[in-house]
Design a protein around this motif. Structure first.
Motif, PDB file in Angstrom:
ATOM      1  N   UNK A  54       0.835  -1.204   0.000  1.00 51.73           N
ATOM      2  CA  UNK A  54       0.000   0.000   0.000  1.00 51.73           C
ATOM      3  C   UNK A  54       0.866   1.250   0.000  1.00 51.73           C
ATOM      4  N   UNK A  55       0.394   2.280  -0.673  1.00 51.64           N
ATOM      5  CA  UNK A  55       1.043   3.590  -0.654  1.00 51.64           C
ATOM      6  C   UNK A  55       0.173   4.544   0.155  1.00 51.64           C
ATOM      7  N   UNK A  56       0.798   5.205   1.122  1.00 56.28           N
ATOM      8  CA  UNK A  56       0.036   6.089   1.998  1.00 56.28           C
ATOM      9  C   UNK A  56       1.016   7.050   2.666  1.00 56.28           C
ATOM     10  N   UNK A  57       0.557   7.753   3.674  1.00 54.82           N
ATOM     11  CA  UNK A  57       1.447   8.650   4.402  1.00 54.82           C
ATOM     12  C   UNK A  57       1.279   8.428   5.896  1.00 54.82           C
ATOM     13  N   UNK A  58       2.282   8.850   6.675  1.00 54.53           N
ATOM     14  CA  UNK A  58       2.197   8.730   8.116  1.00 54.53           C
ATOM     15  C   UNK A  58       2.470   7.328   8.616  1.00 54.53           C
ATOM     16  N   UNK A  59       1.771   6.950   9.673  1.00 54.77           N
ATOM     17  CA  UNK A  59       2.002   5.683  10.361  1.00 54.77           C
ATOM     18  C   UNK A  59       0.706   4.902  10.431  1.00 54.77           C
ATOM     19  N   UNK A  60       0.774   3.612  10.102  1.00 52.39           N
ATOM     20  CA  UNK A  60      -0.404   2.746  10.134  1.00 52.39           C
ATOM     21  C   UNK A  60      -0.218   1.731  11.259  1.00 52.39           C
ATOM     22  N   UNK A  61      -1.117   1.762  12.246  1.00 49.47           N
ATOM     23  CA  UNK A  61      -1.047   0.821  13.358  1.00 49.47           C
ATOM     24  C   UNK A  61      -1.879  -0.400  13.022  1.00 49.47           C
ATOM     25  N   UNK A  62      -1.275  -1.573  13.154  1.00 53.55           N
ATOM     26  CA  UNK A  62      -1.966  -2.802  12.761  1.00 53.55           C
ATOM     27  C   UNK A  62      -3.194  -3.044  13.632  1.00 53.55           C
ATOM     28  N   UNK A  63      -4.182  -3.677  13.005  1.00 53.00           N
ATOM     29  CA  UNK A  63      -5.393  -4.069  13.725  1.00 53.00           C
ATOM     30  C   UNK A  63      -5.336  -5.575  13.953  1.00 53.00           C
ATOM     31  N   UNK A  64      -6.417  -6.154  14.491  1.00 44.76           N
ATOM     32  CA  UNK A  64      -6.409  -7.584  14.779  1.00 44.76           C
ATOM     33  C   UNK A  64      -6.253  -8.394  13.500  1.00 44.76           C
ATOM     34  N   UNK A  65      -5.591  -9.552  13.591  1.00 44.34           N
ATOM     35  CA  UNK A  65      -5.448 -10.408  12.403  1.00 44.34           C
ATOM     36  C   UNK A  65      -6.797 -10.799  11.830  1.00 44.34           C
TER      37      UNK A  65
ATOM     38  N   UNK B 107      -4.679 -13.969   7.303  1.00 41.29           N
ATOM     39  CA  UNK B 107      -3.713 -12.905   7.031  1.00 41.29           C
ATOM     40  C   UNK B 107      -3.405 -12.140   8.309  1.00 41.29           C
ATOM     41  N   UNK B 108      -2.223 -11.498   8.315  1.00 41.20           N
ATOM     42  CA  UNK B 108      -1.738 -10.794   9.489  1.00 41.20           C
ATOM     43  C   UNK B 108      -1.331  -9.376   9.093  1.00 41.20           C
ATOM     44  N   UNK B 109      -1.779  -8.368   9.852  1.00 39.54           N
ATOM     45  CA  UNK B 109      -1.394  -6.982   9.544  1.00 39.54           C
ATOM     46  C   UNK B 109       0.012  -6.678  10.054  1.00 39.54           C
ATOM     47  N   UNK B 110       0.620  -5.653   9.470  1.00 34.94           N
ATOM     48  CA  UNK B 110       1.946  -5.202   9.880  1.00 34.94           C
ATOM     49  C   UNK B 110       1.875  -3.703  10.152  1.00 34.94           C
ATOM     50  N   UNK B 111       2.473  -3.277  11.264  1.00 36.11           N
ATOM     51  CA  UNK B 111       2.619  -1.836  11.487  1.00 36.11           C
ATOM     52  C   UNK B 111       3.434  -1.260  10.342  1.00 36.11           C
ATOM     53  N   UNK B 112       2.915  -0.247   9.683  1.00 44.21           N
ATOM     54  CA  UNK B 112       3.583   0.308   8.501  1.00 44.21           C
ATOM     55  C   UNK B 112       4.005   1.745   8.750  1.00 44.21           C
ATOM     56  N   UNK B 113       5.286   2.016   8.554  1.00 46.64           N
ATOM     57  CA  UNK B 113       5.800   3.381   8.623  1.00 46.64           C
ATOM     58  C   UNK B 113       5.960   3.862   7.189  1.00 46.64           C
ATOM     59  N   UNK B 114       4.954   4.577   6.689  1.00 46.17           N
ATOM     60  CA  UNK B 114       4.975   5.007   5.288  1.00 46.17           C
ATOM     61  C   UNK B 114       5.953   6.147   5.048  1.00 46.17           C
ATOM     62  N   UNK B 115       6.397   6.805   6.100  1.00 39.68           N
ATOM     63  CA  UNK B 115       7.216   8.012   5.967  1.00 39.68           C
ATOM     64  C   UNK B 115       8.587   7.691   5.365  1.00 39.68           C
TER      65      UNK B 115
END
Length: 333
Positions: A152-163, A169-177
């Protein structure tokens, strides 16, 4: 490393890169100056640029991982040295670059024993890996590692939610910066009446510090452009005591009326971000230097189809909005 002697202009405001270096593929550094500034201006510009560099520039990350062999995030898979959690953390560190809009899919399909790195990720053509040597996992036995990735392309910080256990599938904390850090400092001279602004920028390699500086400046300009336009373009109804913002319906009525009175001038002053274009269409137009309705009407329908990632459905959406609110259309050829 590149260094240049700092010289201060006494005439026109100018910027210059005075130092640049590549620490590694995932850490680039640049130092820039802007001068001459009047006392107080350097801090104003420095604070705004720092916030734009850290918070407004978009980046690309892996945000979700799917594996049928993993029963939960902290489980282990036979023949793989790392736990599922360790693999997720390694995937989080992968640095990507793209002109992606929205989300896309990638995957890894490899048989051990061998070292799995970023180069083993099979990506869509519009996504690139910055450092192909980034570690993912060690396969110590002849086992298959098959995982799906959401990019995914985005901005800022994405905090993972529940799997999402429904699709494993499993979410990952994403630091888009893409900008990792920014410092700004001020040097005063001329009896403390003049200032030089120094900006230090560190990026993750998906763009250079110079590119980050240009993108942050462009974003700030986009934010402030609406304030340059004539009073009528604010589209407010005012009386002696109250100022009331117009609803979207009244906004378009006002625009239509003004277009009839002074079509060219108003088309130049109505920006595409004031319209109901979806994010993909808005970003494609902006990246093609189409910022106002006037810019849009200098193009034919076939011209828009030449824009990267643009399709006929996108043109139809544009025509629908123009026809619905303004009774206007774009020429076909």
């Amino acid at each position: 490393m590149v260094r240049e002697k700092v010289s201060v202009s006494t005439r026109t405001l100018q910027w210059k890169c005075v130092e640049s270096r590549i620490d590694n593929k995932r850490l680039l550094y640049g130092r820039f100056i802007l001068s001459p500034l009047i006392k107080g201006q350097a801090d104003t510009i420095g604070i705004a640029m720092r916030r734009a560099l850290l918070g407004e520039i978009e980046g690309t990350c892996i945000t979700r991982v799917k594996s049928e062999k993993a029963s939960h995030e902290y489980s282990t898979i036979g023949g793989i040295q790392e736990s599922v959690h360790d693999i997720l953390m390694n995937l989080k560190e992968i640095v990507l670059s793209s002109n992606l809009y929205g989300t896309s899919n990638a995957f890894i399909s490899i048989k051990g024993p061998q070292h799995v790195t970023a180069k083993d990720i099979i990506l869509p053509p519009h996504v690139q890996i910055i450092d192909s040597t980034q570690h993912i996992a060690w396969l110590t036995e002849p086992v298959d590692l098959c995982i799906g990735l959401k990019i995914e392309r985005n901005r800022g910080y994405f905090h993972k939610v529940d799997p999402n256990f429904d699709d494993e599938s499993y979410p990952i904390d994403a630091v888009f910066m893409p900008v990792r850090n920014v410092n700004h400092s001020i040097h005063s001279y001329g009896n403390q009446k003049k200032e030089i602004l120094f900006l230090e920028i560190w990026t993750n390699g998906s763009l250079t510090p110079k590119e980050a500086l240009h993108e942050a400046a462009r974003i700030l300009i986009d934010f402030f452009i609406p304030f340059f336009h004539m009073e009528e373009e604010n589209f407010y109804l005012a009386d002696a005591e109250h100022t009331i913002s117009l609803s979207p319906a009244l906004f378009y009525d006002k625009v239509t009326q003004l277009i009839k009175n002074n079509k060219k001038l108003l088309l130049k002053s109505i920006f595409i971000d004031q319209l109901e274009f979806p994010p993909k269409i808005y970003n494609c137009l902006k990246n093609s230097n189409i910022f106002t309705l006037f810019d849009l009407f200098t193009n034919k329908q076939e011209d828009l189809l030449k824009i990267e990632h643009f399709h006929r459905e996108d043109v139809k959406q544009i025509l629908g909005i123009l026809g619905k609110y303004f009774a206007l259309s774009l020429p076909k050829t």
